[in-house]
Design a protein around this motif. Structure first.
Motif, PDB file in Angstrom:
ATOM      1  N   GLU A   1      -0.550   2.876   3.706  1.00 52.32           N
ATOM      2  CA  GLU A   1      -0.165   2.164   4.923  1.00 52.32           C
ATOM      3  C   GLU A   1      -1.341   1.285   5.376  1.00 52.32           C
ATOM      4  O   GLU A   1      -2.494   1.737   5.409  1.00 52.32           O
ATOM      5  CB  GLU A   1       0.167   3.197   6.011  1.00 52.32           C
ATOM      6  CG  GLU A   1       0.414   2.615   7.379  1.00 52.32           C
ATOM      7  CD  GLU A   1       0.425   3.685   8.453  1.00 52.32           C
ATOM      8  OE1 GLU A   1       0.313   3.328   9.640  1.00 52.32           O
ATOM      9  OE2 GLU A   1       0.546   4.881   8.098  1.00 52.32           O
TER      10      GLU A   1
ATOM     11  N   ARG B   1      -9.080  -4.315 -11.890  1.00 52.68           N
ATOM     12  CA  ARG B   1      -8.365  -3.225 -11.206  1.00 52.68           C
ATOM     13  C   ARG B   1      -7.921  -2.129 -12.157  1.00 52.68           C
ATOM     14  O   ARG B   1      -8.088  -0.954 -11.872  1.00 52.68           O
ATOM     15  CB  ARG B   1      -7.127  -3.818 -10.498  1.00 52.68           C
ATOM     16  CG  ARG B   1      -6.408  -2.817  -9.601  1.00 52.68           C
ATOM     17  CD  ARG B   1      -7.177  -2.606  -8.324  1.00 52.68           C
ATOM     18  NE  ARG B   1      -6.539  -1.644  -7.451  1.00 52.68           N
ATOM     19  CZ  ARG B   1      -6.778  -0.337  -7.450  1.00 52.68           C
ATOM     20  NH1 ARG B   1      -7.638   0.188  -8.293  1.00 52.68           N
ATOM     21  NH2 ARG B   1      -6.172   0.457  -6.585  1.00 52.68           N
TER      22      ARG B   1
ATOM     23  N   LYS C   1       2.332   3.814  -5.431  1.00 49.90           N
ATOM     24  CA  LYS C   1       2.461   4.286  -4.045  1.00 49.90           C
ATOM     25  C   LYS C   1       1.410   3.552  -3.211  1.00 49.90           C
ATOM     26  O   LYS C   1       0.215   3.727  -3.409  1.00 49.90           O
ATOM     27  CB  LYS C   1       2.240   5.798  -3.960  1.00 49.90           C
ATOM     28  CG  LYS C   1       2.305   6.345  -2.542  1.00 49.90           C
ATOM     29  CD  LYS C   1       1.738   7.751  -2.479  1.00 49.90           C
ATOM     30  CE  LYS C   1       1.526   8.159  -1.025  1.00 49.90           C
ATOM     31  NZ  LYS C   1       0.761   9.408  -0.922  1.00 49.90           N
ATOM     32  N   LYS C   2       1.870   2.699  -2.301  1.00 53.95           N
ATOM     33  CA  LYS C   2       0.955   1.857  -1.523  1.00 53.95           C
ATOM     34  C   LYS C   2       0.542   2.573  -0.236  1.00 53.95           C
ATOM     35  O   LYS C   2       1.384   3.166   0.446  1.00 53.95           O
ATOM     36  CB  LYS C   2       1.628   0.527  -1.184  1.00 53.95           C
ATOM     37  CG  LYS C   2       1.965  -0.322  -2.400  1.00 53.95           C
ATOM     38  CD  LYS C   2       2.681  -1.589  -1.977  1.00 53.95           C
ATOM     39  CE  LYS C   2       3.023  -2.438  -3.201  1.00 53.95           C
ATOM     40  NZ  LYS C   2       3.900  -1.738  -4.143  1.00 53.95           N
TER      41      LYS C   2
ATOM     42  N   TYR D   1      -4.553  -6.566  -4.143  1.00 59.56           N
ATOM     43  CA  TYR D   1      -4.942  -5.405  -4.939  1.00 59.56           C
ATOM     44  C   TYR D   1      -3.973  -4.238  -4.811  1.00 59.56           C
ATOM     45  O   TYR D   1      -3.956  -3.342  -5.651  1.00 59.56           O
ATOM     46  CB  TYR D   1      -6.352  -4.955  -4.551  1.00 59.56           C
ATOM     47  CG  TYR D   1      -7.427  -5.813  -5.174  1.00 59.56           C
ATOM     48  CD1 TYR D   1      -7.771  -5.673  -6.514  1.00 59.56           C
ATOM     49  CD2 TYR D   1      -8.086  -6.782  -4.438  1.00 59.56           C
ATOM     50  CE1 TYR D   1      -8.739  -6.467  -7.104  1.00 59.56           C
ATOM     51  CE2 TYR D   1      -9.066  -7.587  -5.009  1.00 59.56           C
ATOM     52  CZ  TYR D   1      -9.379  -7.418  -6.346  1.00 59.56           C
ATOM     53  OH  TYR D   1     -10.344  -8.208  -6.927  1.00 59.56           O
ATOM     54  N   LEU D   2      -3.160  -4.246  -3.751  1.00 57.20           N
ATOM     55  CA  LEU D   2      -2.248  -3.121  -3.543  1.00 57.20           C
ATOM     56  C   LEU D   2      -0.853  -3.360  -4.110  1.00 57.20           C
ATOM     57  O   LEU D   2      -0.083  -2.417  -4.255  1.00 57.20           O
ATOM     58  CB  LEU D   2      -2.124  -2.826  -2.040  1.00 57.20           C
ATOM     59  CG  LEU D   2      -3.408  -2.433  -1.297  1.00 57.20           C
ATOM     60  CD1 LEU D   2      -3.090  -2.166   0.171  1.00 57.20           C
ATOM     61  CD2 LEU D   2      -4.063  -1.225  -1.925  1.00 57.20           C
ATOM     62  N   GLN D   3      -0.537  -4.601  -4.452  1.00 58.30           N
ATOM     63  CA  GLN D   3       0.852  -4.934  -4.807  1.00 58.30           C
ATOM     64  C   GLN D   3       1.360  -4.169  -6.023  1.00 58.30           C
ATOM     65  O   GLN D   3       2.563  -3.902  -6.130  1.00 58.30           O
ATOM     66  CB  GLN D   3       0.977  -6.441  -5.047  1.00 58.30           C
ATOM     67  CG  GLN D   3       0.152  -6.972  -6.207  1.00 58.30           C
ATOM     68  CD  GLN D   3       0.293  -8.477  -6.369  1.00 58.30           C
ATOM     69  OE1 GLN D   3       1.163  -9.082  -5.777  1.00 58.30           O
ATOM     70  NE2 GLN D   3      -0.576  -9.073  -7.176  1.00 58.30           N
ATOM     71  N   ASN D   4       0.476  -3.789  -6.944  1.00 61.02           N
ATOM     72  CA  ASN D   4       0.941  -3.129  -8.168  1.00 61.02           C
ATOM     73  C   ASN D   4       0.786  -1.605  -8.146  1.00 61.02           C
ATOM     74  O   ASN D   4       1.070  -0.943  -9.138  1.00 61.02           O
ATOM     75  CB  ASN D   4       0.177  -3.687  -9.374  1.00 61.02           C
ATOM     76  CG  ASN D   4       0.458  -5.163  -9.574  1.00 61.02           C
ATOM     77  OD1 ASN D   4       1.605  -5.581  -9.549  1.00 61.02           O
ATOM     78  ND2 ASN D   4      -0.587  -5.955  -9.742  1.00 61.02           N
ATOM     79  N   LEU D   5       0.323  -1.067  -7.019  1.00 63.75           N
ATOM     80  CA  LEU D   5       0.192   0.388  -6.940  1.00 63.75           C
ATOM     81  C   LEU D   5       1.572   1.034  -6.823  1.00 63.75           C
ATOM     82  O   LEU D   5       2.405   0.579  -6.032  1.00 63.75           O
ATOM     83  CB  LEU D   5      -0.646   0.789  -5.726  1.00 63.75           C
ATOM     84  CG  LEU D   5      -2.162   0.613  -5.809  1.00 63.75           C
ATOM     85  CD1 LEU D   5      -2.803   1.078  -4.514  1.00 63.75           C
ATOM     86  CD2 LEU D   5      -2.745   1.381  -6.977  1.00 63.75           C
TER      87      LEU D   5
ATOM     88  N   ASN E   1      -6.529   3.758  -4.144  1.00 60.13           N
ATOM     89  CA  ASN E   1      -5.528   4.117  -5.144  1.00 60.13           C
ATOM     90  C   ASN E   1      -4.342   4.798  -4.461  1.00 60.13           C
ATOM     91  O   ASN E   1      -4.261   4.838  -3.233  1.00 60.13           O
ATOM     92  CB  ASN E   1      -6.144   5.034  -6.214  1.00 60.13           C
ATOM     93  CG  ASN E   1      -6.835   6.239  -5.599  1.00 60.13           C
ATOM     94  OD1 ASN E   1      -6.301   6.892  -4.704  1.00 60.13           O
ATOM     95  ND2 ASN E   1      -8.052   6.521  -6.056  1.00 60.13           N
ATOM     96  N   SER E   2      -3.437   5.336  -5.252  1.00 62.15           N
ATOM     97  CA  SER E   2      -2.204   5.924  -4.711  1.00 62.15           C
ATOM     98  C   SER E   2      -2.458   7.196  -3.906  1.00 62.15           C
ATOM     99  O   SER E   2      -1.575   7.680  -3.196  1.00 62.15           O
ATOM    100  CB  SER E   2      -1.234   6.232  -5.850  1.00 62.15           C
ATOM    101  OG  SER E   2      -0.846   5.029  -6.491  1.00 62.15           O
TER     102      SER E   2
ATOM    103  N   GLN F   1      -3.591  -7.051   0.130  1.00 57.00           N
ATOM    104  CA  GLN F   1      -2.240  -7.114  -0.443  1.00 57.00           C
ATOM    105  C   GLN F   1      -2.274  -7.425  -1.930  1.00 57.00           C
ATOM    106  O   GLN F   1      -1.469  -6.909  -2.705  1.00 57.00           O
ATOM    107  CB  GLN F   1      -1.418  -8.157   0.315  1.00 57.00           C
ATOM    108  CG  GLN F   1      -1.063  -7.724   1.731  1.00 57.00           C
ATOM    109  CD  GLN F   1      -0.392  -8.813   2.536  1.00 57.00           C
ATOM    110  OE1 GLN F   1      -0.596 -10.006   2.283  1.00 57.00           O
ATOM    111  NE2 GLN F   1       0.414  -8.437   3.522  1.00 57.00           N
TER     112      GLN F   1
END
Length: 454
Positions: free
Chosen positions: A224, A98, A221-222, A215-219, A195-196, A213
């Motif tokens: 929707e 990632r 700005k997540k 792959y998105l947890q550390n972004l 990405n954000s 979830q």
């Protein structure tokens, strides 16, 4: 999708081997090309440039300096097969995750060019340098790492390193050509493209939620997350927007258009003003149309996955400053493309030359197959030429009284009643026309002789 426009599209049903890592076998070395052909157990032999094999690779993989035929070798696919060319492979293996890409045989460190903030670039470069020094592998920090804590980047690096160690173990245990590593296509798209900057991510398979979830947890700005049942392409009119991809001509909002012709060697794009006349003078008209065309050209390059050499013929401009504006604008819009674009500028003929990195096959070669009738030319014989050939064949027939001529339906509007009468009078036969022939380039003649034969 961006503001109602289709920006990029992927098909996981269509196979690509770009990025996959194989155990290969060197089938043939060609000294004149300084290259080798490598059997990877998939289709045609792959092409490998021997100059890419560095000392670290020789010591780790080959265990000797000389490359020999029959030797097993570890390679990664750089480009899919295209036309008559087989896939292109490299020994410069890259394992992507990632936030980082690691290169086991290179000492490179770097930060994505799309991260522009100077202090953030320094922070990420320091992290990359520390990881390379500690583990002895090259590290490139990806765009998705912007704003991410160092601890998360290190965890991501360790996951990539674990993947590499698994590949290396499989390689050492195996002898025959085989696939050693590939990414799950859905995970790869999420990892590469989400990405954000993405506001909303829509999915229609609940089993994907956990993967999303993760792959998105550390972004920072997540996006929707929205679950929608059914065919998403149907619900969000993607199929309708895909029609542009099937057409040679793409209309511009102003009334102009661009025409895209792709050959094996290069792609040519022509810009036309057509019905667009809302400008005070010709120079202003040309500049407005060209500027609008730039947006659509970059979008189509991405959508159609066009790579290699691209030549763009803009509407001619008299003012040299207009070409400077076009070049500046093209460089700005090209930044949206995740694939590397090199812009070489305008030629003496006013043609813009660029290249776009090619890895996977262009979209049209994935969606379509070569037409069995026209063999990919998009052209068939004209009715006039076909009629001339029919006439010549009829002249060769002797002693017959009735002829059945089978032709393609596109001849139905060409044969007029007077043409049929003329042919019957010229050859003194009864002529029956059948429009059920399958091939517009040919026809069938059946003749009944005066003695009752055929």
């Amino acid at each position: 999708m961006d503001d109602g426009e289709l920006e990029e599209i992927f098909f996981d049903e269509i196979e690509t081997i770009a990025g996959k890592i194989y155990l290969g076998k060197i089938e043939k070395i060609v000294p004149g090309l300084e290259a080798a052909f490598v059997k990877i157990g998939k289709g045609r032999n792959a092409f490998l440039k021997l100059s890419e094999i560095n000392e670290v690779y020789r010591e780790t993989i080959l265990k000797e300096q000389e490359v020999k035929e029959g030797q097993k070798i570890l390679v990664q696919v750089k480009k899919d097969a295209s036309g008559k060319k087989g896939p292109q492979v490299t020994t410069q293996i890259g394992i992507a995750d990632r936030f980082v890409v690691i290169f086991p045989f290179k000492k490179v460190i770097g930060v994505s060019r799309k991260i522009e903030d100077a202090s953030e670039r320094r922070r990420l470069r320091t992290t990359a340098f520390s990881l390379r020094k500690r583990h002895g592998v090259g590290v490139i920090v990806r765009t998705a790492a912007e704003g991410v804590d160092e601890e998360e980047i290190i965890k991501n690096f360790e996951r990539a390193l674990e993947k590499w160690n698994q590949v290396l173990q499989k390689f050492r245990r195996s002898r025959k050509p085989k696939l050693l590593h590939e990414e799950d296509p859905v995970e790869q798209i999420i990892k590469e493209k989400v990405n954000s900057k993405i506001d909303r991510l829509i999915y229609n398979n609940r089993s994907l939620l956990e993967t999303l979830q993760k792959y998105l947890q550390n972004l920072p700005k997540k996006p929707e997350l929205e679950y929608v049942e059914g065919d998403l392409f149907e619900k969000f009119s993607v199929y309708e927007r895909m029609k542009k991809l099937l057409s040679r001509t793409v209309q511009l909002k102003s009334g102009g258009n661009i025409v895209i012709d792709r050959t094996e060697a290069l792609t040519v794009i022509d810009v036309n003003s057509e019905s667009y006349t809302d400008a005070e003078n010709q120079e202003e008209l040309a500049l407005k149309t060209n500027m609008e065309a730039i947006e659509e050209i970059v979008r189509q390059l991405i959508l159609r996955n066009i790579g290699g050499i691209v030549v763009i013929d803009f509407i001619k401009q008299k003012d040299p400053k207009s070409y400077e504006k076009l070049l500046s604008r093209f460089k700005e819009v090209a930044k949206r493309d995740g694939t590397r674009i090199e812009i070489f500028g305008f030629t003496n003929l006013g043609l813009l030359e660029i290249t776009r990195k090619r890895t996977t096959r262009p979209l049209d070669t994935l969606l379509f197959t070569r037409c069995p009738v026209c063999s990919g030319t998009g052209k068939v014989l004209s009715q006039k030429i076909l009629l001339k050939r029919i006439r010549e064949d009829l002249k060769k027939l002797k002693n017959f009284e009735e002829v059945t001529l089978k032709v393609h339906p596109n001849m139905s509007g060409y044969f007029k009643r007077e043409d049929i009468k003329k042919l019957q009078k010229e050859f003194k036969v009864k002529l029956n026309l059948d429009y059920g022939w399958h091939d517009p380039n040919s026809y069938e003649i059946k003749a009944k002789t005066k003695k009752g034969g055929k």
